[in-house]
Design a protein around this motif. Structure first.
Motif, PDB file in Angstrom:
ATOM      1  N   LYS A 156       0.881  -1.168   0.000  1.00  0.00           N
ATOM      2  CA  LYS A 156       0.000   0.000   0.000  1.00  0.00           C
ATOM      3  C   LYS A 156       0.914   1.211   0.000  1.00  0.00           C
ATOM      4  O   LYS A 156       1.575   1.486   0.997  1.00  0.00           O
ATOM      5  CB  LYS A 156      -0.912   0.008   1.219  1.00  0.00           C
ATOM      6  N   PHE A 159       4.671   1.140   1.530  1.00  0.00           N
ATOM      7  CA  PHE A 159       4.751   0.231   2.663  1.00  0.00           C
ATOM      8  C   PHE A 159       4.148  -1.125   2.311  1.00  0.00           C
ATOM      9  O   PHE A 159       3.254  -1.231   1.478  1.00  0.00           O
ATOM     10  CB  PHE A 159       3.999   0.803   3.876  1.00  0.00           C
ATOM     11  N   TYR A 160       4.648  -2.149   2.987  1.00  0.00           N
ATOM     12  CA  TYR A 160       4.085  -3.486   2.878  1.00  0.00           C
ATOM     13  C   TYR A 160       3.346  -3.792   4.174  1.00  0.00           C
ATOM     14  O   TYR A 160       3.863  -3.536   5.260  1.00  0.00           O
ATOM     15  CB  TYR A 160       5.172  -4.531   2.627  1.00  0.00           C
ATOM     16  N   GLU A 161       2.160  -4.353   4.032  1.00  0.00           N
ATOM     17  CA  GLU A 161       1.336  -4.646   5.198  1.00  0.00           C
ATOM     18  C   GLU A 161       0.910  -6.106   5.176  1.00  0.00           C
ATOM     19  O   GLU A 161       0.772  -6.710   4.107  1.00  0.00           O
ATOM     20  CB  GLU A 161       0.105  -3.735   5.218  1.00  0.00           C
ATOM     21  N   TYR A 163      -2.065  -8.804   6.792  1.00  0.00           N
ATOM     22  CA  TYR A 163      -3.417  -8.798   7.341  1.00  0.00           C
ATOM     23  C   TYR A 163      -3.805 -10.171   7.855  1.00  0.00           C
ATOM     24  O   TYR A 163      -3.279 -11.189   7.401  1.00  0.00           O
ATOM     25  CB  TYR A 163      -4.431  -8.353   6.272  1.00  0.00           C
ATOM     26  N   ALA A 167      -0.812 -11.218   9.693  1.00  0.00           N
ATOM     27  CA  ALA A 167      -0.467 -10.179  10.665  1.00  0.00           C
ATOM     28  C   ALA A 167      -0.067 -10.808  11.998  1.00  0.00           C
ATOM     29  O   ALA A 167       0.872 -10.343  12.652  1.00  0.00           O
ATOM     30  CB  ALA A 167      -1.640  -9.226  10.856  1.00  0.00           C
ATOM     31  N   ARG A 181      -7.559  -3.076  12.098  1.00  0.00           N
ATOM     32  CA  ARG A 181      -8.156  -2.254  11.071  1.00  0.00           C
ATOM     33  C   ARG A 181      -9.620  -2.678  11.032  1.00  0.00           C
ATOM     34  O   ARG A 181      -9.998  -3.635  11.677  1.00  0.00           O
ATOM     35  CB  ARG A 181      -7.455  -2.576   9.752  1.00  0.00           C
ATOM     36  N   MET A 186      -3.929  -6.153  11.414  1.00  0.00           N
ATOM     37  CA  MET A 186      -2.946  -5.641  10.470  1.00  0.00           C
ATOM     38  C   MET A 186      -1.628  -5.342  11.177  1.00  0.00           C
ATOM     39  O   MET A 186      -1.619  -4.938  12.329  1.00  0.00           O
ATOM     40  CB  MET A 186      -3.481  -4.340   9.855  1.00  0.00           C
ATOM     41  N   SER A 188       2.275  -3.419   9.899  1.00  0.00           N
ATOM     42  CA  SER A 188       2.981  -2.797   8.756  1.00  0.00           C
ATOM     43  C   SER A 188       4.403  -2.480   9.147  1.00  0.00           C
ATOM     44  O   SER A 188       4.768  -2.456  10.282  1.00  0.00           O
ATOM     45  CB  SER A 188       2.264  -1.525   8.320  1.00  0.00           C
TER      46      SER A 188
END
Length: 188
Positions: A156, A159-161, A163, A167, A181, A186, A188
């Motif tokens: 996004k 940045f890499y996230e 979920y 996560a 979220r 999440m 990041s």
């Protein structure tokens, strides 16, 4: 106030109805400090002696609009009803998706985890869930439904996230800060 009390006392005595002079009202003693007034006996609205029921208390913050009956809602202002509805909506949005709850997890073929043919590499995302997804969630679950056992780094911006279960892995293995979220965990 004293005049009103005298009137009520004289109106309630039988001597006032017969035409004679009202009975004398005793004077109250002066006391130091504040004293709450004593509740007056309720007056009957009809000759049968029935009194009006006391008003119902307003809902406190621990109750939601769903737990209150429809008859309780008329006691609330529009702003209070809106606040309760907003809190409920927020609470519902923070809950995880139904298909991720342990009792609802199935693979893409509809098998439960205790079934012999269960494929842990996939997850069943029901058709009803697709209608409520945001564009990001649609893209995420299109990938994850076929690769549920793979950690997916979702880019996004710059940045890499991670979920959901990814996560949790990122949090456990790399001590990344876990946040909630809307409906999804999440890091990041």
């Amino acid at each position: 106030m004293a005049v009103a009390e005298e009137y009520e006392a004289s109106a309630a005595t039988p001597s006032s109805m017969s035409g004679s002079s009202p009975a004398p009202v005793p004077k109250k003693k002066a006391t130091k400090g504040f004293q709450a007034p004593k509740p007056k006996p309720s007056t009957a609205s009809s000759s049968s002696g029935l009194s009006r029921p006391p008003p119902r208390p307003l809902m406190d913050k621990s109750h939601s609009a769903r737990s209150a009956s429809a008859s309780d809602n008329f006691l609330l202002t529009a702003a209070e009803r809106q606040r309760i509805l907003t809190e409920e909506t927020k609470r519902e949005n923070e809950q995880c998706f139904d298909f991720l709850k342990p009792e609802n997890v199935r693979d893409k073929d509809g098998n439960r985890p205790d079934h012999v043919d269960y494929d842990k590499r996939t997850i069943l995302v029901p058709k009803s869930a697709w209608a409520s997804f945001t564009p990001f969630e649609k893209q995420f679950w299109e990938i994850k439904q076929d690769h549920f056992d793979t950690v997916l780094f979702f880019q996004k911006g710059k940045f890499y996230e991670l979920y959901e279960d990814d996560a949790l892995i990122g949090h456990q293995e790399f001590d990344l800060k876990l946040t909630d979220r809307v409906k999804m965990k999440m890091v990041s």
